[in-house]
Design an enzyme around this catalytic site. Structure first.
Site: not given
Ligand code: GAR
Length: 197
Positions: A14-15, A67, A95, A111, A113
Protein backbone atom coordinates in the site's frame (compact mmCIF):
# COMPACT_ATOMS: atom_id res chain seq x y z
CA UNK A 1 -16.53 18.78 -0.82
CA UNK A 2 -13.48 17.09 -2.36
CA UNK A 3 -13.21 17.21 -6.15
CA UNK A 4 -12.54 13.48 -6.48
CA UNK A 5 -14.25 10.77 -4.46
CA UNK A 6 -11.92 7.78 -4.66
CA UNK A 7 -12.22 4.07 -3.98
CA UNK A 8 -8.84 2.36 -3.81
CA UNK A 9 -8.16 -1.30 -4.66
CA UNK A 10 -4.87 -2.92 -3.65
CA UNK A 11 -3.37 -6.33 -2.96
CA UNK A 12 -0.08 -5.38 -1.30
CA UNK A 13 1.75 -3.16 1.12
CA UNK A 14 0.00 0.00 0.00
CA UNK A 15 2.85 2.47 -0.47
CA UNK A 16 1.05 4.10 -3.42
CA UNK A 17 -2.11 4.43 -1.36
CA UNK A 18 -0.01 6.04 1.40
CA UNK A 19 1.47 8.53 -1.09
CA UNK A 20 -2.06 9.44 -2.26
CA UNK A 21 -3.41 9.73 1.30
CA UNK A 22 -0.42 11.88 2.32
CA UNK A 23 -0.96 14.19 -0.68
CA UNK A 24 -4.60 14.62 0.39
CA UNK A 25 -3.53 15.40 3.98
CA UNK A 26 -0.92 17.91 2.75
CA UNK A 27 -3.57 19.64 0.65
CA UNK A 28 -1.82 19.04 -2.69
CA UNK A 29 -4.57 16.68 -3.90
CA UNK A 30 -8.23 17.72 -3.72
CA UNK A 31 -9.69 14.25 -3.14
CA UNK A 32 -11.16 11.99 -0.53
CA UNK A 33 -10.72 8.22 -0.15
CA UNK A 34 -14.09 6.70 0.77
CA UNK A 35 -12.98 3.08 0.94
CA UNK A 36 -10.00 0.77 0.46
CA UNK A 37 -10.70 -2.77 -0.77
CA UNK A 38 -8.32 -5.72 -0.92
CA UNK A 39 -8.44 -9.29 -2.18
CA UNK A 40 -5.78 -10.23 0.40
CA UNK A 41 -7.04 -10.42 4.01
CA UNK A 42 -3.79 -9.28 5.68
CA UNK A 43 -2.65 -6.79 3.02
CA UNK A 44 -0.72 -3.83 4.41
CA UNK A 45 -2.95 -1.46 2.45
CA UNK A 46 -5.93 -2.41 4.68
CA UNK A 47 -3.98 -1.61 7.88
CA UNK A 48 -2.79 1.71 6.42
CA UNK A 49 -6.41 2.63 5.62
CA UNK A 50 -7.65 1.70 9.11
CA UNK A 51 -4.85 3.74 10.71
CA UNK A 52 -6.21 6.73 8.80
CA UNK A 53 -9.82 6.05 9.79
CA UNK A 54 -10.77 5.02 6.26
CA UNK A 55 -13.16 2.10 5.73
CA UNK A 56 -11.15 -0.99 4.78
CA UNK A 57 -12.78 -4.14 3.38
CA UNK A 58 -11.46 -7.56 2.39
CA UNK A 59 -13.42 -9.21 -0.42
CA UNK A 60 -12.75 -12.95 -0.82
CA UNK A 61 -11.63 -13.27 -4.44
CA UNK A 62 -13.05 -16.71 -5.25
CA UNK A 63 -11.46 -19.51 -7.21
CA UNK A 64 -9.55 -17.66 -9.94
CA UNK A 65 -5.98 -16.35 -9.66
CA UNK A 66 -5.93 -13.68 -12.34
CA UNK A 67 -9.37 -12.13 -11.80
CA UNK A 68 -12.13 -11.90 -9.22
CA UNK A 69 -15.02 -14.29 -9.37
CA UNK A 70 -17.93 -12.33 -10.97
CA UNK A 71 -19.92 -12.31 -7.69
CA UNK A 72 -16.84 -10.96 -5.85
CA UNK A 73 -16.37 -8.23 -8.45
CA UNK A 74 -20.05 -7.34 -8.09
CA UNK A 75 -19.49 -7.07 -4.33
CA UNK A 76 -16.61 -4.67 -4.98
CA UNK A 77 -18.93 -2.53 -7.14
CA UNK A 78 -21.54 -2.48 -4.34
CA UNK A 79 -18.94 -1.46 -1.73
CA UNK A 80 -17.58 1.30 -3.99
CA UNK A 81 -21.11 2.61 -4.59
CA UNK A 82 -21.96 2.46 -0.89
CA UNK A 83 -18.85 4.53 -0.17
CA UNK A 84 -19.81 7.10 -2.81
CA UNK A 85 -16.70 6.44 -4.91
CA UNK A 86 -16.71 8.10 -8.33
CA UNK A 87 -13.20 7.05 -9.37
CA UNK A 88 -11.51 3.69 -8.84
CA UNK A 89 -7.78 3.85 -8.17
CA UNK A 90 -5.84 0.61 -8.54
CA UNK A 91 -2.80 0.80 -6.26
CA UNK A 92 -0.95 -2.50 -6.46
CA UNK A 93 -4.05 -4.46 -7.51
CA UNK A 94 -2.92 -7.78 -9.00
CA UNK A 95 -6.00 -9.01 -10.86
CA UNK A 96 -7.57 -8.20 -14.22
CA UNK A 97 -10.68 -6.00 -14.15
CA UNK A 98 -13.78 -7.46 -15.80
CA UNK A 99 -17.24 -6.32 -16.93
CA UNK A 100 -18.94 -5.67 -13.57
CA UNK A 101 -16.39 -3.01 -12.58
CA UNK A 102 -15.63 -1.72 -16.09
CA UNK A 103 -19.34 -1.18 -16.79
CA UNK A 104 -19.99 0.46 -13.41
CA UNK A 105 -17.09 2.96 -13.74
CA UNK A 106 -16.60 3.65 -17.46
CA UNK A 107 -13.27 5.53 -18.00
CA UNK A 108 -13.18 6.09 -14.26
CA UNK A 109 -10.71 3.32 -13.33
CA UNK A 110 -7.00 4.13 -13.32
CA UNK A 111 -3.93 2.05 -12.57
CA UNK A 112 -0.24 2.51 -11.92
CA UNK A 113 2.10 0.02 -13.55
CA UNK A 114 5.84 -0.34 -12.88
CA UNK A 115 7.15 -0.03 -16.47
CA UNK A 116 6.93 2.33 -19.42
CA UNK A 117 3.92 0.74 -21.11
CA UNK A 118 3.46 -0.74 -23.67
CA UNK A 119 6.79 -2.28 -22.63
CA UNK A 120 6.62 -5.02 -19.99
CA UNK A 121 2.93 -5.48 -19.14
CA UNK A 122 2.06 -8.08 -16.49
CA UNK A 123 3.40 -8.99 -13.08
CA UNK A 124 6.79 -7.91 -11.67
CA UNK A 125 7.51 -5.71 -14.66
CA UNK A 126 10.77 -4.40 -13.14
CA UNK A 127 12.18 -7.96 -13.27
CA UNK A 128 11.16 -8.23 -16.92
CA UNK A 129 12.90 -4.93 -17.72
CA UNK A 130 16.08 -6.05 -15.96
CA UNK A 131 16.06 -9.46 -17.67
CA UNK A 132 15.57 -7.81 -21.07
CA UNK A 133 18.60 -5.57 -20.53
CA UNK A 134 16.56 -2.35 -20.71
CA UNK A 135 18.61 0.76 -19.90
CA UNK A 136 15.56 2.82 -18.97
CA UNK A 137 12.27 1.77 -17.44
CA UNK A 138 9.82 3.61 -15.17
CA UNK A 139 6.14 3.73 -14.35
CA UNK A 140 2.88 4.49 -16.14
CA UNK A 141 -0.50 5.76 -14.98
CA UNK A 142 -3.21 4.64 -17.39
CA UNK A 143 -6.94 4.16 -17.78
CA UNK A 144 -7.98 0.56 -17.25
CA UNK A 145 -9.68 -1.43 -19.99
CA UNK A 146 -10.41 -5.14 -20.41
CA UNK A 147 -6.85 -5.94 -21.53
CA UNK A 148 -3.77 -6.50 -19.41
CA UNK A 149 -2.16 -3.06 -18.93
CA UNK A 150 -3.43 -1.93 -22.34
CA UNK A 151 -5.58 1.11 -21.47
CA UNK A 152 -4.82 4.64 -22.63
CA UNK A 153 -1.70 6.12 -21.05
CA UNK A 154 -2.21 9.27 -18.96
CA UNK A 155 1.37 9.93 -17.77
CA UNK A 156 4.75 8.25 -17.38
CA UNK A 157 7.95 8.80 -15.41
CA UNK A 158 11.32 7.36 -16.40
CA UNK A 159 13.80 5.54 -14.17
CA UNK A 160 17.27 4.71 -15.50
CA UNK A 161 18.47 1.13 -14.94
CA UNK A 162 21.89 1.09 -13.21
CA UNK A 163 24.48 -1.55 -14.17
CA UNK A 164 24.52 -2.97 -10.62
CA UNK A 165 20.72 -2.93 -10.12
CA UNK A 166 19.03 -5.88 -8.45
CA UNK A 167 15.28 -6.40 -8.91
CA UNK A 168 14.80 -4.92 -5.42
CA UNK A 169 16.93 -1.80 -5.99
CA UNK A 170 15.30 -1.12 -9.35
CA UNK A 171 11.77 -1.58 -8.01
CA UNK A 172 12.56 0.73 -5.07
CA UNK A 173 13.64 3.53 -7.46
CA UNK A 174 10.59 2.98 -9.67
CA UNK A 175 8.38 3.15 -6.57
CA UNK A 176 9.92 6.47 -5.53
CA UNK A 177 8.76 7.80 -8.93
CA UNK A 178 5.34 6.16 -8.55
CA UNK A 179 4.80 7.96 -5.26
CA UNK A 180 5.25 11.32 -7.03
CA UNK A 181 3.49 10.49 -10.30
CA UNK A 182 0.25 8.94 -9.00
CA UNK A 183 -0.75 11.82 -6.66
CA UNK A 184 0.25 14.34 -9.36
CA UNK A 185 -1.95 12.67 -11.99
CA UNK A 186 -4.86 12.50 -9.56
CA UNK A 187 -4.34 16.19 -8.73
CA UNK A 188 -4.63 17.08 -12.43
CA UNK A 189 -7.77 14.98 -12.75
CA UNK A 190 -9.15 16.78 -9.69
CA UNK A 191 -8.46 20.17 -11.31
CA UNK A 192 -10.19 19.13 -14.55
CA UNK A 193 -13.10 17.68 -12.61
CA UNK A 194 -13.51 20.81 -10.49
CA UNK A 195 -13.40 23.16 -13.45
CA UNK A 196 -16.15 21.18 -15.20
CA UNK A 197 -18.60 21.54 -12.32
C1 GAR B 1 3.63 -0.99 -7.44
O1 GAR B 1 4.96 -0.97 -7.88
C2 GAR B 1 2.68 -1.01 -8.62
O2 GAR B 1 3.17 -0.30 -9.72
C3 GAR B 1 2.62 -2.49 -8.91
O3 GAR B 1 2.59 -3.09 -7.63
C4 GAR B 1 3.31 -2.29 -6.72
C5 GAR B 1 2.43 -2.07 -5.50
O4 GAR B 1 3.11 -1.46 -4.48
N1 GAR B 1 1.45 -2.79 -9.66
C6 GAR B 1 1.41 -3.76 -10.58
O5 GAR B 1 2.36 -4.47 -10.86
C7 GAR B 1 0.05 -3.91 -11.25
N2 GAR B 1 0.11 -4.88 -12.29
P1 GAR B 1 2.34 -0.80 -3.25
O6 GAR B 1 1.39 -1.84 -2.68
O7 GAR B 1 3.43 -0.47 -2.29
O8 GAR B 1 1.61 0.43 -3.76
Amino acid sequence: MAALKLGVLGSGKGSNFRAIADAITRGSLDAEVGIVISDVPDAGILSLARERGIRAEFVPPGKFKSKLEPSAEQRVVELLNEAGAEWVVLAGWMRMIKAPLLDAFPRRIINIHPSLLPAFPGLEAWKLALAAGATTTGCTVHYVDAGMDTGEVIAQAETPVQPDDTPESLHARIQAEEHKLYPAVLASLARIHTSRR
